[in-house]
Design an enzyme around this catalytic site. Sequence first.
Site, PDB file in Angstrom:
ATOM      1  N   CYS A   1      -5.716 -11.280 -13.691  1.00 26.96           N
ATOM      2  CA  CYS A   1      -5.173 -11.943 -12.497  1.00 26.96           C
ATOM      3  C   CYS A   1      -4.764 -13.361 -12.866  1.00 26.96           C
ATOM      4  O   CYS A   1      -5.501 -14.046 -13.588  1.00 26.96           O
ATOM      5  CB  CYS A   1      -6.242 -11.956 -11.406  1.00 26.96           C
ATOM      6  SG  CYS A   1      -5.710 -12.755  -9.878  1.00 26.96           S
TER       7      CYS A   1
ATOM      8  N   HIS B   1      -5.509  -9.561  -2.432  1.00 29.50           N
ATOM      9  CA  HIS B   1      -5.422 -11.023  -2.302  1.00 29.50           C
ATOM     10  C   HIS B   1      -5.215 -11.433  -0.841  1.00 29.50           C
ATOM     11  O   HIS B   1      -5.652 -12.509  -0.427  1.00 29.50           O
ATOM     12  CB  HIS B   1      -4.254 -11.566  -3.134  1.00 29.50           C
ATOM     13  CG  HIS B   1      -4.553 -11.738  -4.597  1.00 29.50           C
ATOM     14  ND1 HIS B   1      -5.482 -12.633  -5.061  1.00 29.50           N
ATOM     15  CD2 HIS B   1      -4.018 -11.151  -5.699  1.00 29.50           C
ATOM     16  CE1 HIS B   1      -5.517 -12.590  -6.391  1.00 29.50           C
ATOM     17  NE2 HIS B   1      -4.643 -11.693  -6.808  1.00 29.50           N
TER      18      HIS B   1
ATOM     19  N   HIS C   1      -4.152  -4.354  -6.092  1.00 34.87           N
ATOM     20  CA  HIS C   1      -4.616  -5.671  -6.551  1.00 34.87           C
ATOM     21  C   HIS C   1      -3.969  -6.774  -5.705  1.00 34.87           C
ATOM     22  O   HIS C   1      -4.662  -7.676  -5.215  1.00 34.87           O
ATOM     23  CB  HIS C   1      -4.272  -5.841  -8.039  1.00 34.87           C
ATOM     24  CG  HIS C   1      -4.619  -7.180  -8.598  1.00 34.87           C
ATOM     25  ND1 HIS C   1      -5.601  -7.358  -9.556  1.00 34.87           N
ATOM     26  CD2 HIS C   1      -4.123  -8.414  -8.330  1.00 34.87           C
ATOM     27  CE1 HIS C   1      -5.681  -8.653  -9.845  1.00 34.87           C
ATOM     28  NE2 HIS C   1      -4.796  -9.314  -9.116  1.00 34.87           N
ATOM     29  N   GLU C   2      -2.635  -6.694  -5.539  1.00 39.47           N
ATOM     30  CA  GLU C   2      -1.937  -7.764  -4.800  1.00 39.47           C
ATOM     31  C   GLU C   2      -2.358  -7.785  -3.334  1.00 39.47           C
ATOM     32  O   GLU C   2      -2.570  -8.855  -2.761  1.00 39.47           O
ATOM     33  CB  GLU C   2      -0.419  -7.595  -4.903  1.00 39.47           C
ATOM     34  CG  GLU C   2       0.163  -7.721  -6.304  1.00 39.47           C
ATOM     35  CD  GLU C   2      -0.368  -8.886  -7.092  1.00 39.47           C
ATOM     36  OE1 GLU C   2      -0.663  -9.950  -6.517  1.00 39.47           O
ATOM     37  OE2 GLU C   2      -0.515  -8.720  -8.321  1.00 39.47           O
TER      38      GLU C   2
HETATM   39 NI    NI Z   1      -4.269 -11.360  -8.869  1.00 37.24          NI
END
Ligand code: NI
Length: 176
Positions: free
Chosen positions: A99, A145, A141-142
Amino acid sequence: MIREVLKMGDPRLLEKSRPVEAFGTPQLRELIADMRDTMAHLDGAGLAAPQIGVPLRAVIFGVTRNPRYPDAEEVPHTVLINPVITPLGDEAEEGWEGCLSVPGMRGVVPRFKRLRYRGFDESGDPVDRSVEGFHARVVQHECDHLDGILYPMRIRDMSKFGFVEVLFPGQELIDE
Ligand code: NI
């Protein structure tokens, strides 16, 4: 404009982001342009708005074939706003992630193998895809966030978390 990417430990990375309410605006186009510039500058595979300190539900991602990363799978360059993820089946798989907010590190994270994602691009046009594998991993993953979740929080086996230079000596890897 290239923006500073917040690093793990910054409380802004732990906040839940709010939906984008207006599409096609100069402000939204500028945000996406800054995210693209920042991701390209850092050679990333993806970036979420809160990583540059903007608490809105907007992510970008994409991987083009690059000789620096011979093993990376291609992912179409995508702008995804107000995303909704629906897992397709409950099959999960483990894979290494990095990341841009956790530079220099890698960890093994379980993710759904297949999913459908829906949302909008910066003009408000709908996005709707069913994907699997690395593409599905990057989306998860995104979108994490946007809910204040960083990948280390999802690692189950902390013996599979460490520094890139130790785990993968001599290799360059893409961060998300
Ligand atoms: Ni990330």
